[in-house]
Structures are given as C-alpha cells and as structure tokens.
Scaffold this active site. Sequence first.
Site, mmCIF file in Angstrom:
data_model
loop_
_atom_site.group_PDB
_atom_site.id
_atom_site.type_symbol
_atom_site.label_atom_id
_atom_site.label_comp_id
_atom_site.label_asym_id
_atom_site.label_seq_id
_atom_site.Cartn_x
_atom_site.Cartn_y
_atom_site.Cartn_z
ATOM 1 C CG HIS A 50 92.200 2.752 12.494
ATOM 2 N ND1 HIS A 50 91.846 4.010 12.912
ATOM 3 C CD2 HIS A 50 91.637 2.586 11.288
ATOM 4 C CE1 HIS A 50 91.087 4.586 11.979
ATOM 5 N NE2 HIS A 50 90.952 3.737 10.996
ATOM 6 C CD GLU A 138 84.678 8.200 17.436
ATOM 7 O OE1 GLU A 138 84.147 8.947 18.294
ATOM 8 O OE2 GLU A 138 85.688 7.516 17.683
ATOM 9 C CB CYS A 207 85.275 5.720 25.176
ATOM 10 S SG CYS A 207 86.849 4.945 24.810
#
Length: 334
Positions: A50, A138, A207
Amino acid sequence: MNVNVTRPKLTIRLCGPRGFCAGVDRAIQIVVLALKGYGAPVYVRHEIVHNRYVVEGLEAKGAIFVEELDEIPEEHRSQPVVFSAHGVPKSVPEDAKARNLFYLDATCPLVSKVHKQAMRHQRLGRHVVLIGHAGHPEVIGTMGQLPEGTVSLVETVEDADVYEPVDPDNLGFVTQTTLSVDDTAGVIARLQERFPNLQAPSADSICYATTNRQEAVKQAAPGCDLFLIVGAPNSSNSKRLVEVALRAGAKQSLLVQRAAEIDWDAIGTVATLGLSAGASAPEVIVNEIIEAFKARYDSTIELAEFSIENEHFLVNRELRDLELTHEDMAWVNG
C-alpha cells in the site's frame, strides 16, 4: 543588503524501526527481480504494497498492476504474475493454474503464518474468529483460506459484545497482522470474557514489525508538537501509527504520503517533531520530509530507537539465482 533570518529551532525525533519491514522489502524485491529475470511486463495482482510511490516506481520499470487475473492478455500469459504481500484467497492461485499462468506469490511469510493458524483452528473443529478490518486485502486473503461459513470477522469491542456463535465453546481466533496492539487486546479480552474456551493461535498474529513501530512511536510521542507518519491512506499499519501517536501524547498527528502534502501554515508552531513511517513507506520519502523541515528550521535529529530489526525473508526459489544490487533498490532505500 543581506538580511540574516534566524530559523526556528526544531528537534526531530526519528523513530526506529520505521518504514519497510522484511515482508514488504521481500515483495518489492520479487517484482524487481522478476523484471530483471523475465523482462517486462511483469503483472502484479492488486497493489504489491500500500504505497503509491512504490507502485508508480515499479510501473516505471515495467510492472503492470491488475485487479484480477482475467485482465492479463493472452499474449502475455507466459510472463510472471505476482500476488501482493497482503496474501490472496486460495481461489486466486487455483485460478492462475486453471489459466496456465506462471505466478510468484509475494505473500508476507507472517501473513502466511496467520493463514496456517486459521487453518489449524478449523482442522481441529473450531469456528475461526478473525479480528481485523472488513475489506482489507489481508482479511479477504485470510478468510479465503477457509470454507465458507467457518470464519467470522470481528472488528471492534462492540462487535465482540454482540457476536453470537453457533458453538460458543468451540472457537479459535487469529488477527490481522497490522492492527493496533492495544485495540486488539481489548477485543480479545472481551471475546475471552464472553467465551472462556476461546483458543488463541499458537503464536501472536500481530507481526513484530507492527508491534515494534507502534512501541517506538509510543516512546517518542510524549511532548511532540506534531507527529508525522509517512504512509498511504489505505495502509492499515500506517493509520494505526497516527492513532498510537495521539494516544501516547503527541499534540497532533498526521499521515502524509510526500513532503509536498505538508500544510506548513496549518501545522502551526512546532518545536519537537516526531517522525516515523509505516511498513510500506520507503526511506527515501522519510529523507525527503527531513530535508523539507531542514529547509525551514534549524533542525537537530534525535534517534528514538525501540529495537533493531534484522529479519530477512528469502525471495521465491525461481528468483534466488538473480543478483539484486544496491542500485536495484536505491529508488526506495536511498
């Protein structure tokens, strides 16, 4: 007559880590190497990451971005098509195989880990609760790993309050990798309160890069007159950094894509500037913004480092024999 204009003093708190994570770096490298190895055009399904600067830079090198595989013309079907770092539903590689396309999957390995966590829950007979933002690539990719009806999306604590599963004692959750750590903790706590048997994934879904960038911003934000986050308006992790900066004490926080977007009149008096970048924002734009402030202020840079990241993800086997030079990536890394 020379008039000596004294520039106001400015402290720039430059966060570390910032910018590209290992998954984004790998995805961009895959497209660059595919162009080196196979020549243009290389097709990319959806934005590889992005960031418009990255997308336009790859387009200039010969990448063609498409929304769906049926947009690839017959004469180019022997050329590679790359799937974005956000991951894709299982139906996409199946479609590529049916069309006899040569594809390279650039899904971040940490997103792939969430896919495996979700599939493990489902294999063990649990209904999967996915905490994430509806419509994000996602989330679409993760939900697309599972049979229809076996996964439910929960976005907020309010959603968690009204969620009514068929079997409340047989649930497992995973999360989108780029969420706010604090927001997600609230949603998980509410779900666990309502459903005590809710099973967590075997490892944290958010993450390390998302967590590290948020923690660095939290530490740097107190006392900042302005906190700038370099990133795109459709970048989940970048938008979360803006929210984190405000919560942690910055007087104002803004998301900017380039230095040209800064409204110098609107930002008012700034003595302390916080600066970070989302995981898909190139370092060259961070440098561009620093230079823009240096041109207007007598600037001093303070490093606000939370941790050092040294993760590295290998590119696809088909590309590993190709040399990737510093010059190949200088357009994003500086």
